[in-house]
Design a protein around this motif. Structure first.
Motif, mmCIF file in Angstrom:
data_model
loop_
_atom_site.group_PDB
_atom_site.id
_atom_site.type_symbol
_atom_site.label_atom_id
_atom_site.label_comp_id
_atom_site.label_asym_id
_atom_site.label_seq_id
_atom_site.Cartn_x
_atom_site.Cartn_y
_atom_site.Cartn_z
ATOM 1 N N SER A 66 0.827 -1.208 0.000
ATOM 2 C CA SER A 66 0.000 0.000 0.000
ATOM 3 C C SER A 66 0.862 1.260 0.000
ATOM 4 N N THR A 67 1.984 1.209 0.728
ATOM 5 C CA THR A 67 2.879 2.369 0.771
ATOM 6 C C THR A 67 3.485 2.641 -0.594
ATOM 7 N N PHE A 68 3.993 1.587 -1.246
ATOM 8 C CA PHE A 68 4.595 1.750 -2.566
ATOM 9 C C PHE A 68 3.553 2.194 -3.589
ATOM 10 N N ALA A 69 2.334 1.631 -3.506
ATOM 11 C CA ALA A 69 1.271 2.026 -4.436
ATOM 12 C C ALA A 69 0.918 3.495 -4.247
ATOM 13 N N ALA A 70 0.949 3.953 -3.002
ATOM 14 C CA ALA A 70 0.670 5.367 -2.732
ATOM 15 C C ALA A 70 1.777 6.255 -3.299
ATOM 16 N N GLU A 71 3.017 5.760 -3.234
ATOM 17 C CA GLU A 71 4.149 6.551 -3.724
ATOM 18 C C GLU A 71 4.189 6.618 -5.246
ATOM 19 N N SER A 72 4.009 5.476 -5.896
ATOM 20 C CA SER A 72 4.133 5.427 -7.361
ATOM 21 C C SER A 72 2.812 5.638 -8.079
ATOM 22 N N ARG A 73 1.700 5.438 -7.329
ATOM 23 C CA ARG A 73 0.335 5.503 -7.889
ATOM 24 C C ARG A 73 0.103 4.409 -8.921
ATOM 25 N N GLU A 74 0.815 3.297 -8.785
ATOM 26 C CA GLU A 74 0.675 2.167 -9.703
ATOM 27 C C GLU A 74 0.875 0.854 -8.949
ATOM 28 N N PHE A 75 0.299 -0.219 -9.483
ATOM 29 C CA PHE A 75 0.565 -1.564 -8.981
ATOM 30 C C PHE A 75 0.133 -2.570 -10.045
ATOM 31 N N VAL A 76 0.562 -3.822 -9.877
ATOM 32 C CA VAL A 76 0.180 -4.896 -10.797
ATOM 33 C C VAL A 76 -0.430 -6.023 -9.980
ATOM 34 N N VAL A 77 -1.548 -6.550 -10.460
ATOM 35 C CA VAL A 77 -2.168 -7.729 -9.853
ATOM 36 C C VAL A 77 -1.773 -8.936 -10.688
ATOM 37 N N ASN A 78 -1.067 -9.874 -10.077
ATOM 38 C CA ASN A 78 -0.657 -11.099 -10.756
ATOM 39 C C ASN A 78 -1.604 -12.228 -10.375
ATOM 40 N N LEU A 79 -2.100 -12.953 -11.353
ATOM 41 C CA LEU A 79 -2.981 -14.087 -11.083
ATOM 42 C C LEU A 79 -2.147 -15.286 -10.633
ATOM 43 N N GLY A 146 -7.770 0.401 10.731
ATOM 44 C CA GLY A 146 -6.411 -0.095 10.524
ATOM 45 C C GLY A 146 -6.184 -0.614 9.113
ATOM 46 N N ALA A 147 -7.260 -0.747 8.340
ATOM 47 C CA ALA A 147 -7.140 -1.239 6.965
ATOM 48 C C ALA A 147 -6.814 -0.095 6.008
ATOM 49 N N VAL A 148 -6.058 -0.415 4.984
ATOM 50 C CA VAL A 148 -5.761 0.534 3.912
ATOM 51 C C VAL A 148 -6.258 -0.099 2.621
ATOM 52 N N VAL A 149 -7.261 0.515 1.994
ATOM 53 C CA VAL A 149 -7.848 -0.021 0.775
ATOM 54 C C VAL A 149 -7.326 0.764 -0.419
ATOM 55 N N VAL A 150 -6.669 0.058 -1.319
ATOM 56 C CA VAL A 150 -6.100 0.679 -2.516
ATOM 57 C C VAL A 150 -6.958 0.286 -3.714
ATOM 58 N N ILE A 151 -7.502 1.279 -4.395
ATOM 59 C CA ILE A 151 -8.329 1.038 -5.581
ATOM 60 C C ILE A 151 -7.557 1.495 -6.812
ATOM 61 N N GLY A 152 -7.577 0.670 -7.833
ATOM 62 C CA GLY A 152 -6.877 1.026 -9.059
ATOM 63 C C GLY A 152 -7.690 0.720 -10.297
ATOM 64 N N GLU A 153 -7.489 1.509 -11.318
ATOM 65 C CA GLU A 153 -8.114 1.228 -12.618
ATOM 66 C C GLU A 153 -7.139 0.416 -13.458
ATOM 67 N N VAL A 154 -7.648 -0.653 -14.035
ATOM 68 C CA VAL A 154 -6.818 -1.519 -14.878
ATOM 69 C C VAL A 154 -6.611 -0.822 -16.219
ATOM 70 N N VAL A 155 -5.361 -0.513 -16.533
ATOM 71 C CA VAL A 155 -5.052 0.177 -17.781
ATOM 72 C C VAL A 155 -4.437 -0.765 -18.810
ATOM 73 N N GLY A 156 -4.041 -1.957 -18.357
ATOM 74 C CA GLY A 156 -3.464 -2.934 -19.272
ATOM 75 C C GLY A 156 -3.671 -4.338 -18.740
ATOM 76 N N VAL A 157 -3.971 -5.267 -19.637
ATOM 77 C CA VAL A 157 -4.213 -6.661 -19.247
ATOM 78 C C VAL A 157 -3.276 -7.571 -20.024
ATOM 79 N N TYR A 158 -2.480 -8.349 -19.297
ATOM 80 C CA TYR A 158 -1.628 -9.355 -19.922
ATOM 81 C C TYR A 158 -2.281 -10.715 -19.750
ATOM 82 N N ILE A 159 -2.384 -11.483 -20.840
ATOM 83 C CA ILE A 159 -2.872 -12.860 -20.777
ATOM 84 C C ILE A 159 -1.885 -13.743 -21.540
ATOM 85 N N ASP A 160 -1.424 -14.792 -20.891
ATOM 86 C CA ASP A 160 -0.575 -15.779 -21.558
ATOM 87 C C ASP A 160 -1.446 -16.505 -22.587
ATOM 88 N N ASP A 161 -1.037 -16.474 -23.838
ATOM 89 C CA ASP A 161 -1.843 -17.069 -24.917
ATOM 90 C C ASP A 161 -2.144 -18.543 -24.691
#
Length: 202
Positions: A66-79, A146-161
């Motif tokens: 959450s700290t890094f996402a707040a600093e960079s304003r970006e994150f990646v969700v890996n499945l 005590g919770a920190v909720v980070v919401i992000g908009e997905v700007v790119g989607v990677y899918i393994d073919d």
């Protein structure tokens, strides 16, 4: 039985996470202002909407993700696929800040297309996100949860073919891993379909 969470449950272990299950795992990769990488799994994660495509994860207090996402304003969700479950679990280690979970778990970082945090090599899919909001939820009493909720908009989607079958993402082949209660996880090995009913059809 019936219990009020604020008063305790009297059971050997808290059943709340077993009741709200299965939960998808958001394996969050993020990058700090100093360029350090972090990778950690979150079972308090899900999609919020599809148009726009919004996702969120919740951290129990200020943690690197959450700290890094707040600093960079970006994150990646890996499945998390079944073949990476054990390595995902290793990244849950409570390592000191600055320790690379990628290296600790023997994972390779692959550059993303539209955001600075990398994705995990070998994942079936990954969501590149830009932060839209960071929320600090409160309890009924108005106290900080005590919770920190980070919401992000997905700007790119990677899918393994390899996981696209007839133009659809095959979650069984990908082996999506979900979090259950206590120490348990689940991998998908069976699916069935049901169409949502429409009033006029009934």
């Amino acid at each position: 039985m019936f219990y009020e969470p604020s008063k305790g449950h009297g059971l050997p272990h808290d059943p709340s996470k077993a009741i709200v299950a299965p939960r998808p795992i958001g394996w969050i990769s993020s990058i700090g202002a100093d360029g350090k990488l972090n990778l950690a799994p979150y079972s308090f994660f899900n999609a919020l909407s599809s148009k726009p495509f919004l996702v969120w994860f919740s951290s129990g207090g200020e943690k690197d993700s959450s700290t890094f996402a707040a600093e960079s304003r970006e994150f990646v969700v890996n499945l998390v696929g079944r073949d990476l479950a054990e390595k995902m679990n290793r990244t849950a280690v409570d390592s000191p800040r600055g320790i690379s979970e990628f290296e600790y778990a023997g994972l390779e970082a692959v550059p993303s297309r539209l955001v600075k945090p990398p994705r995990v090599a070998g994942v079936p899919a990954a969501l590149e996100c830009k932060v839209t909001e960071i929320l600090l939820p409160k309890s009924l009493s108005g106290e900080d949860s005590g919770a920190v909720v980070v919401i992000g908009e997905v700007v790119g989607v990677y899918i393994d073919d390899d996981y696209l079958v007839d133009g659809m993402f095959d979650i069984v082949k990908a082996g999506n891993v979900s979090r259950l209660g206590y120490m348990e996880y689940a991998a998908i090995d069976h699916v069935f379909s049901m169409r949502r009913p429409r009033w006029e059809q009934d």
